[in-house]
Motif scaffolding. Structure first.
Motif, PDB file in Angstrom:
ATOM      1  N   ALA A  57      -7.036  -1.311 -17.642  1.00  0.00           N
ATOM      2  CA  ALA A  57      -7.321  -2.513 -16.723  1.00  0.00           C
ATOM      3  C   ALA A  57      -6.614  -3.698 -17.377  1.00  0.00           C
ATOM      4  O   ALA A  57      -6.658  -3.893 -18.596  1.00  0.00           O
ATOM      5  CB  ALA A  57      -8.683  -3.001 -16.336  1.00  0.00           C
ATOM      6  N   GLY A  58      -5.694  -4.542 -16.762  1.00  0.00           N
ATOM      7  CA  GLY A  58      -5.098  -5.559 -17.256  1.00  0.00           C
ATOM      8  C   GLY A  58      -3.781  -5.316 -18.191  1.00  0.00           C
ATOM      9  O   GLY A  58      -3.127  -6.214 -18.753  1.00  0.00           O
ATOM     10  N   GLN A  59      -3.521  -4.074 -18.356  1.00  0.00           N
ATOM     11  CA  GLN A  59      -2.505  -3.767 -19.233  1.00  0.00           C
ATOM     12  C   GLN A  59      -1.246  -3.134 -18.440  1.00  0.00           C
ATOM     13  O   GLN A  59      -0.123  -2.833 -19.049  1.00  0.00           O
ATOM     14  CB  GLN A  59      -2.916  -2.461 -20.249  1.00  0.00           C
ATOM     15  CG  GLN A  59      -3.961  -3.135 -21.351  1.00  0.00           C
ATOM     16  CD  GLN A  59      -4.481  -1.853 -22.210  1.00  0.00           C
ATOM     17  OE1 GLN A  59      -3.393  -0.840 -22.303  1.00  0.00           O
ATOM     18  NE2 GLN A  59      -5.456  -2.166 -22.530  1.00  0.00           N
ATOM     19  N   LEU A  60      -1.500  -3.074 -17.031  1.00  0.00           N
ATOM     20  CA  LEU A  60      -0.311  -2.572 -16.311  1.00  0.00           C
ATOM     21  C   LEU A  60       0.539  -3.204 -15.545  1.00  0.00           C
ATOM     22  O   LEU A  60       1.233  -3.238 -14.740  1.00  0.00           O
ATOM     23  CB  LEU A  60      -0.863  -1.466 -15.405  1.00  0.00           C
ATOM     24  CG  LEU A  60      -1.460  -0.264 -16.104  1.00  0.00           C
ATOM     25  CD1 LEU A  60      -2.284   0.702 -14.802  1.00  0.00           C
ATOM     26  CD2 LEU A  60      -0.648   0.364 -16.830  1.00  0.00           C
ATOM     27  N   GLY A  61       0.357  -4.884 -15.624  1.00  0.00           N
ATOM     28  CA  GLY A  61       0.945  -5.649 -14.870  1.00  0.00           C
ATOM     29  C   GLY A  61       0.070  -6.089 -13.495  1.00  0.00           C
ATOM     30  O   GLY A  61      -0.965  -5.457 -13.278  1.00  0.00           O
ATOM     31  N   GLU A  62       0.958  -6.461 -12.639  1.00  0.00           N
ATOM     32  CA  GLU A  62       0.468  -6.800 -11.100  1.00  0.00           C
ATOM     33  C   GLU A  62       0.464  -5.491 -10.387  1.00  0.00           C
ATOM     34  O   GLU A  62       1.299  -4.717 -10.238  1.00  0.00           O
ATOM     35  CB  GLU A  62       1.176  -7.719 -10.343  1.00  0.00           C
ATOM     36  CG  GLU A  62       0.430  -8.171  -9.141  1.00  0.00           C
ATOM     37  CD  GLU A  62       1.274  -9.331  -8.479  1.00  0.00           C
ATOM     38  OE1 GLU A  62       1.314  -9.459  -7.225  1.00  0.00           O
ATOM     39  OE2 GLU A  62       1.634 -10.071  -9.415  1.00  0.00           O
ATOM     40  N   VAL A  63      -0.730  -4.928  -9.843  1.00  0.00           N
ATOM     41  CA  VAL A  63      -0.767  -3.844  -9.023  1.00  0.00           C
ATOM     42  C   VAL A  63      -0.928  -4.386  -7.633  1.00  0.00           C
ATOM     43  O   VAL A  63      -1.567  -5.234  -7.239  1.00  0.00           O
ATOM     44  CB  VAL A  63      -2.173  -3.050  -9.521  1.00  0.00           C
ATOM     45  CG1 VAL A  63      -2.232  -1.767  -8.475  1.00  0.00           C
ATOM     46  CG2 VAL A  63      -2.019  -2.756 -10.881  1.00  0.00           C
ATOM     47  N   PRO A  64      -0.122  -3.696  -6.739  1.00  0.00           N
ATOM     48  CA  PRO A  64       0.006  -4.088  -5.202  1.00  0.00           C
ATOM     49  C   PRO A  64      -1.334  -3.529  -4.632  1.00  0.00           C
ATOM     50  O   PRO A  64      -2.272  -2.729  -4.808  1.00  0.00           O
ATOM     51  CB  PRO A  64       1.194  -3.317  -4.411  1.00  0.00           C
ATOM     52  CG  PRO A  64       1.128  -2.189  -5.570  1.00  0.00           C
ATOM     53  CD  PRO A  64       0.803  -2.674  -6.804  1.00  0.00           C
ATOM     54  N   ASP A  65      -1.835  -4.378  -3.519  1.00  0.00           N
ATOM     55  CA  ASP A  65      -3.043  -4.329  -2.817  1.00  0.00           C
ATOM     56  C   ASP A  65      -2.818  -3.273  -1.565  1.00  0.00           C
ATOM     57  O   ASP A  65      -1.960  -3.810  -0.794  1.00  0.00           O
ATOM     58  CB  ASP A  65      -3.590  -5.433  -2.492  1.00  0.00           C
ATOM     59  CG  ASP A  65      -4.670  -5.332  -1.412  1.00  0.00           C
ATOM     60  OD1 ASP A  65      -5.062  -4.252  -1.319  1.00  0.00           O
ATOM     61  OD2 ASP A  65      -5.538  -6.388  -1.232  1.00  0.00           O
ATOM     62  N   PHE A  66      -2.789  -2.210  -1.946  1.00  0.00           N
ATOM     63  CA  PHE A  66      -2.487  -1.064  -0.985  1.00  0.00           C
ATOM     64  C   PHE A  66      -3.315  -1.380   0.469  1.00  0.00           C
ATOM     65  O   PHE A  66      -2.686  -0.544   1.546  1.00  0.00           O
ATOM     66  CB  PHE A  66      -2.646   0.277  -1.310  1.00  0.00           C
ATOM     67  CG  PHE A  66      -1.617   0.735  -2.554  1.00  0.00           C
ATOM     68  CD1 PHE A  66      -0.232   0.875  -2.446  1.00  0.00           C
ATOM     69  CD2 PHE A  66      -2.247   0.670  -3.694  1.00  0.00           C
ATOM     70  CE1 PHE A  66       0.296   1.155  -3.518  1.00  0.00           C
ATOM     71  CE2 PHE A  66      -1.350   1.134  -4.884  1.00  0.00           C
ATOM     72  CZ  PHE A  66       0.107   1.113  -4.598  1.00  0.00           C
ATOM     73  N   LEU A  67      -4.090  -2.072   0.511  1.00  0.00           N
ATOM     74  CA  LEU A  67      -5.043  -2.291   1.711  1.00  0.00           C
ATOM     75  C   LEU A  67      -4.600  -3.344   2.447  1.00  0.00           C
ATOM     76  O   LEU A  67      -5.134  -3.667   3.765  1.00  0.00           O
ATOM     77  CB  LEU A  67      -6.534  -2.311   1.574  1.00  0.00           C
ATOM     78  CG  LEU A  67      -7.067  -1.000   0.971  1.00  0.00           C
ATOM     79  CD1 LEU A  67      -8.678  -1.071   0.630  1.00  0.00           C
ATOM     80  CD2 LEU A  67      -6.700   0.000   1.677  1.00  0.00           C
ATOM     81  N   GLU A  68      -3.858  -4.393   2.075  1.00  0.00           N
ATOM     82  CA  GLU A  68      -3.217  -5.329   2.483  1.00  0.00           C
ATOM     83  C   GLU A  68      -2.012  -5.232   3.769  1.00  0.00           C
ATOM     84  O   GLU A  68      -1.258  -4.090   3.453  1.00  0.00           O
ATOM     85  CB  GLU A  68      -2.581  -6.248   1.654  1.00  0.00           C
ATOM     86  CG  GLU A  68      -2.123  -7.700   1.991  1.00  0.00           C
ATOM     87  CD  GLU A  68      -1.306  -8.262   0.822  1.00  0.00           C
ATOM     88  OE1 GLU A  68      -0.184  -8.632   0.891  1.00  0.00           O
ATOM     89  OE2 GLU A  68      -1.947  -8.703   0.077  1.00  0.00           O
ATOM     90  N   PRO A  69      -2.259  -5.728   4.705  1.00  0.00           N
ATOM     91  CA  PRO A  69      -1.441  -5.324   5.775  1.00  0.00           C
ATOM     92  C   PRO A  69       0.333  -5.577   5.665  1.00  0.00           C
ATOM     93  O   PRO A  69       0.429  -6.304   4.669  1.00  0.00           O
ATOM     94  CB  PRO A  69      -1.583  -6.265   6.878  1.00  0.00           C
ATOM     95  CG  PRO A  69      -2.965  -6.925   6.913  1.00  0.00           C
ATOM     96  CD  PRO A  69      -2.968  -6.696   5.392  1.00  0.00           C
ATOM     97  N   LEU A  70       1.026  -4.915   5.851  1.00  0.00           N
ATOM     98  CA  LEU A  70       2.630  -5.123   5.612  1.00  0.00           C
ATOM     99  C   LEU A  70       3.017  -6.305   6.341  1.00  0.00           C
ATOM    100  O   LEU A  70       2.531  -6.834   7.464  1.00  0.00           O
ATOM    101  CB  LEU A  70       3.400  -3.581   6.126  1.00  0.00           C
ATOM    102  CG  LEU A  70       2.984  -2.384   5.466  1.00  0.00           C
ATOM    103  CD1 LEU A  70       3.963  -1.361   5.959  1.00  0.00           C
ATOM    104  CD2 LEU A  70       3.430  -2.626   3.967  1.00  0.00           C
ATOM    105  N   SER A  71       4.145  -7.090   5.749  1.00  0.00           N
ATOM    106  CA  SER A  71       4.561  -8.116   6.640  1.00  0.00           C
ATOM    107  C   SER A  71       5.421  -7.400   7.506  1.00  0.00           C
ATOM    108  O   SER A  71       5.773  -6.182   7.515  1.00  0.00           O
ATOM    109  CB  SER A  71       5.695  -8.763   5.348  1.00  0.00           C
ATOM    110  OG  SER A  71       6.531  -7.883   5.069  1.00  0.00           O
TER     111      SER A  71
END
Length: 81
Positions: A57-71
């Protein structure tokens, strides 16, 4: 190499002392259960892996939110428009 103690019990005795037999196996003793005088099973501990979730945790950079709706643009790409 350390020598393990062999402990053999009948099925009847094992039923009444299961907790003790589990503790003995965890302590490194070789626990064998026999039907009559014939050994049929060995009680062995399952190795614990020590695997833990979140260790990076915190060592991989920004992780996408896979539950967020697509643009709209991403959705169009997925739908082949």
């Amino acid at each position: 190499m350390s020598r393990r103690t062999l402990v053999q019990f009948t099925v009847h005795a094992a039923k009444s002392q299961l907790s003790r037999l589990i503790d003995a196996a965890l302590a490194g003793e070789e626990v064998v259960i026999a039907k009559g005088s014939r050994p049929v099973v060995r009680l062995v501990p399952i190795p614990q892996s020590g695997f833990r979730l979140g260790t990076l945790a915190g060592q991989l950079g920004e992780v996408p939110d896979f539950l967020e709706p697509l643009s709209e643009e991403e959705l169009a790409d997925w739908e082949g428009a």
